[in-house]
Design an enzyme around this catalytic site. Structure first.
Site, PDB file in Angstrom:
ATOM      1  N   SER A 428       0.832  -1.205   0.000  1.00  0.00           N
ATOM      2  CA  SER A 428       0.000   0.000   0.000  1.00  0.00           C
ATOM      3  C   SER A 428       0.870   1.260   0.000  1.00  0.00           C
ATOM      4  CB  SER A 428      -0.891  -0.014   1.246  1.00  0.00           C
ATOM      5  OG  SER A 428      -1.969   0.877   1.102  1.00  0.00           O
ATOM      6  N   PRO A 429       0.402   2.360  -0.613  1.00  0.00           N
ATOM      7  CA  PRO A 429       1.147   3.622  -0.540  1.00  0.00           C
ATOM      8  C   PRO A 429       1.285   4.068   0.909  1.00  0.00           C
ATOM      9  CG  PRO A 429      -0.644   3.745  -2.142  1.00  0.00           C
ATOM     10  CD  PRO A 429      -0.851   2.498  -1.373  1.00  0.00           C
ATOM     11  N   GLN A 506       0.989   6.873  -7.126  1.00  0.00           N
ATOM     12  CA  GLN A 506      -0.290   7.452  -6.698  1.00  0.00           C
ATOM     13  C   GLN A 506      -0.173   8.971  -6.793  1.00  0.00           C
ATOM     14  OE1 GLN A 506      -1.552   7.857  -2.456  1.00  0.00           O
ATOM     15  NE2 GLN A 506      -3.031   6.246  -2.967  1.00  0.00           N
ATOM     16  N   TYR A 588      -8.187  14.888   0.868  1.00  0.00           N
ATOM     17  CA  TYR A 588      -7.322  15.677   0.009  1.00  0.00           C
ATOM     18  C   TYR A 588      -8.166  16.379  -1.059  1.00  0.00           C
ATOM     19  CZ  TYR A 588      -3.628  13.151   2.456  1.00  0.00           C
ATOM     20  OH  TYR A 588      -2.819  12.642   3.425  1.00  0.00           O
ATOM     21  N   ARG A 636      -8.429   5.670  -5.648  1.00  0.00           N
ATOM     22  CA  ARG A 636      -8.642   5.472  -4.204  1.00  0.00           C
ATOM     23  C   ARG A 636      -9.727   6.429  -3.731  1.00  0.00           C
ATOM     24  NH1 ARG A 636      -4.738   4.444   0.955  1.00  0.00           N
ATOM     25  NH2 ARG A 636      -4.617   2.459  -0.151  1.00  0.00           N
TER      26      ARG A 636
END
Length: 793
Positions: A428-429, A506, A588, A636
């Site tokens: 995962s990031p 990403q 974000y 995501r």
């Protein structure tokens, strides 16, 4: 003590006999509003584990119960004309009336007073009549005593989506049976099991909307039974269905399951100047959906728990407090599993596109209590056959050679566009905040390179920012300069050269959560100096009274940011990345447009969900056009804001559909971090249900994240069709070779090791062969003789 139990069901009777058994001098009375032998159930189910608890608590009653049980080992799932059978489940069925008779007889033998046909609605009169020192409310889900003192107990009752009816039949089932039948109005399911030599319980369940559309709401009882007999005729072998509530009209026998939880279980009632404790037990305190067969189990274990606490020395109030604390934890765990199971049956239609084998696997593991390896322990042949079929299907999907045998679902390949992943594990990031002016360096090479060598199929770089003012912290990496692109290319080249893993980037924009310190210097706190202006969908301050205030992005801002994403996408192509993910989660910038908590715009980008998604979709379209067609893009999203008025899992399905229509290949299903007011519910695999729902309702592949910490979790999620990939973060931080270590831990030897290790192994084998030849030449032995001697030595 004088103890009075209100309610002569399993909880009240069992507690009464346990207290009298352990304290013969106590006066124990059980009061029941119905006549002796009256019961409205058919059979109840216990697991082998529950029987062990009963045997330890009271061996004579446990022995009598065990002698009356019908035991079975298998579960049969009937779906679309196929039957899937799994063994090793160890359940027992007993008639509810027989159970009550056993417990009543044991109560009488021990001297418990049983009082029938007496209605109790208040504590003071009861306490005066019996001189009660303790009153136990075991009077069921519709408890009059709980309702009388609801302000103290603070119950939460949630009426669920399905109607069900509790019936019986003379058809004897050799296994616990789940049968599914489709009608023009929707799906019906039956839960059936034999509980004595001649009779089986046959519970029929369906959505309330399906029940109404089928006309059952207006049918007399006889007509409703005939309807159900026709619907499940293939499973009844000509045997009729029987109801045991003849006085109830047809629609009245169908009920909706009430999920009940109480904040408090103990309340002191004033009676003539003294305080008499009133304590809840069994269904009066909580309910667990019948699909995991735990209502009676919980009731009996409540009785054991309360009897145990009252047997200890000390004040009565302390004992009751210990009982509440201990039992609430156990009930919460079982209610969590029961909720998962209940919601699976409420959403059967979600899974009906599956083949019978995967449908049955999904059903068996629906509560998340039964794992892949636990299934293997119960029935190795079933799991081996399932893994073989799953691996063959995965090979076809990926366009690779079929495997020679079974393999864990975690290690099956998967194709997305032109990219074939060797297994289902994604690193995962994970934000590292180690870049300098957006440029990644040796730290990132070591960090991502080690994880690429560790066996995962896809390594995702942390959120990479599309401009300097898009960064979360000054340590965030970027893709907005040539130097940054070249630094990334170095890492991508290493991953491609040193491993067979793929690497993804990403892309994101921090929005209102930007210009902050690295988390170890104060998470979400603004920089002490050098802050840059922040933009968001609407004016907001993420950390109230602390963060900078982000202003609403103008149309010019939005066009510039869209172009920044396109520039970064082209740089990602130049760097050689295999995969791109668009970050539309966690509050974000793009996420701030989607959530109604952060988007209060009055223009075309605000309002309905479709309008709120308009700008993120415009960015996606621009990115997709700039990204090679043969390479995949995932998105995501925050599948749940965990805040009243925010995004819900239902909304997430619609969001996923919009991105699917725009050309997205997968949805990465995270949640939260949109608002500091969030109240997430954590636990193992706690976000997997979001991936499950989006995948099987929106019809788009998904990545599951959150609380996935072992191979067993990954195998279960992939095998059940809850997601197509699993992203693992913290375990990969602790151990870069987590995937390979998990393969070794579960005994799977087919995991693909990095080519450096393979090359080293091959070189070692060549060296050994050369050594054999040298020894053979010096000793006059043939190479075969030399090899044999070496192996002997």
């Amino acid at each position: 003590m004088n103890i009075v139990c209100v309610g002569g069901g399993p909880a009240g009777l069992y507690f009464g006999l346990l207290m009298k058994l352990r304290h013969p001098t106590h006066a124990v009375t059980v009061i029941e509003r119905n006549r002796p032998g009256d019961t409205f159930g058919w059979g109840v189910v216990f697991s082998d584990q529950t029987l062990g608890h009963l045997a330890r608590a009271d061996e004579p009653s446990a022995r009598a119960i065990l002698q009356s049980f019908n035991h079975w080992d298998a579960i049969d799932v009937h779906f679309k004309g196929a039957t899937v059978t799994s063994h090793g489940h160890g359940f027992c069925g007993i008639g509810r009336k027989r159970l009550l008779d056993i417990l009543s007889a044991r109560c009488r033998a021990l001297g418990v007073e049983l009082v029938f046909e007496t209605k109790v609605e208040d504590v003071p009169d009861l306490a005066r009549r019996y001189g009660a020192d303790l009153v136990v409310a075991a009077d069921g889900v519709n408890s009059a005593l709980r309702q009388r003192y609801s302000e103290a107990f603070q119950p939460e009752v949630e009426e669920r989506l399905c109607r069900f009816v509790w019936l019986g039949t003379r058809k004897r089932f050799d296994a616990f049976t789940f049968a599914f039948e489709e009608t023009e109005h929707g799906w019906f399911q039956a839960h059936a099991y034999q509980y004595d030599g001649a009779t089986s319980t046959f519970i029929i369940e369906t959505l309330d909307a399906t029940w109404r559309a089928s006309g059952l709401a207006d049918m007399a009882q006889s007509a409703a039974l005939a309807f159900c007999e026709r619907l499940f005729a293939r499973h009844l072998d000509g045997q009729p269905l029987m109801a045991n509530a003849a006085h109830v009209r047809g629609s009245g026998m169908w009920i909706r399951f009430p999920r009940l939880a109480c904040r408090h279980w103990v309340h002191a009632v004033g009676v003539d100047g003294r305080q008499v404790p009133l304590v809840l037990m069994g269904d009066a305190a909580h309910t667990a959906h019948f699909s995991i067969g735990s209502g009676t189990r919980l009731a009996l274990e409540d009785a054991i728990g309360l009897a145990d606490e009252l047997g200890r020395e000390g004040e009565l109030s302390a004992a009751l407090a210990r009982y509440q604390e201990a039992r609430q934890v156990e009930v919460l765990k079982l209610q969590s599993a029961a909720r998962n199971s209940m919601e699976w049956f409420e959403n059967v239609a979600r899974y009906t596109a599956m083949e019978a084998e995967q449908f049955a696997y999904s059903l068996l593991t629906r509560s998340q209590r039964l794992s892949h390896e636990n299934l293997r322990l119960r029935d190795a042949a079933y799991v081996d056959g399932f893994e073989r079929r799953f691996a063959m299907a995965a090979a076809r999907q990926a366009g690779v050679a079929p495997p020679s045998g079974a393999m864990p679902p975690m290690f099956t390949p998967y194709r997305v566009r032109g990219v074939v992943l060797k297994n289902r594990v994604v690193v995962s990031p994970m934000a590292q905040y180690a870049a300098v002016d957006g440029v990644v360096g040796d730290f990132h090479l070591a960090h991502l390179g080690a994880r690429a060598l560790g066996g995962a199929a896809l390594v995702m770089a942390e959120m990479t920012c599309v401009s300097a003012d898009a960064r979360i912290t000054p340590g965030c990496p970027g893709l907005y300069t040539q130097e940054q692109m070249l630094a990334w290319r170095r890492i991508v080249d290493f991953v491609h050269t040193a491993s067979d893993a793929k690497i993804g980037v990403q892309l994101g924009h921090a929005g209102a959560k930007g210009s902050t310190r690295p988390m170890w210097d104060g998470i979400d706190l603004p920089l002490e100096s050098g802050n840059w202006p922040l933009l968001s969908a609407s004016r907001q301050q993420y950390l109230a009274g602390v963060s900078q205030i982000a202003v609403e992005a103008s149309q010019d801002d939005l066009e510039r940011i869209r172009d920044d994403f396109v520039r970064a996408t082209r740089a990602a192509v130049d760097a050689g990345f295999d995969w791109l993910e668009l970050h539309c989660a966690h509050g974000y910038l793009l996420s701030s447009f989607i959530s109604p908590l952060t988007n209060r715009r009055q223009d075309a980008y605000g309002g309905s969900l479709e309008q709120r998604c308009r700008y993120p979709l415009a960015v996606f379209a621009a990115v997709r056009a700039a990204w090679p067609d043969h390479l995949p893009i995932s998105v995501r999203i925050s599948s749940h804001d965990w805040v009243e008025g925010g995004i819900t899992p239902r909304d997430a399905v619609d969001i996923a559909r919009l991105f699917r229509a725009a050309g997205a290949d997968m949805i990465d299903c995270s949640s939260g971090q949109v608002s500091k007011h969030e109240k997430p519910v954590y636990g193992r695999m706690y976000q997997a249900p979001f991936a499950d729902r989006i995948r099987n309702e929106a019809g788009i592949p998904t990545i599951a994240v959150g609380g996935i910490v072992e191979a067993d979790h990954v195998n279960g999620i992939i095998a059940a069709g809850r997601a197509d990939l699993c992203a693992v973060a913290r375990p990969h931080l602790a151990n870069p070779a987590w995937t390979l270590m998990e393969a070794a831990r579960i005994g799977y030897t087919g995991a693909a090791w990095p080519r450096q290790y393979l090359a080293g192994k091959q070189q070692l084998e060549r060296n050994m062969e050369r050594e054999r030849q040298l020894q053979a030449a010096s000793s006059g032995l043939s190479p075969q003789q030399a090899a044999a001697r070496l192996s002997e030595g």
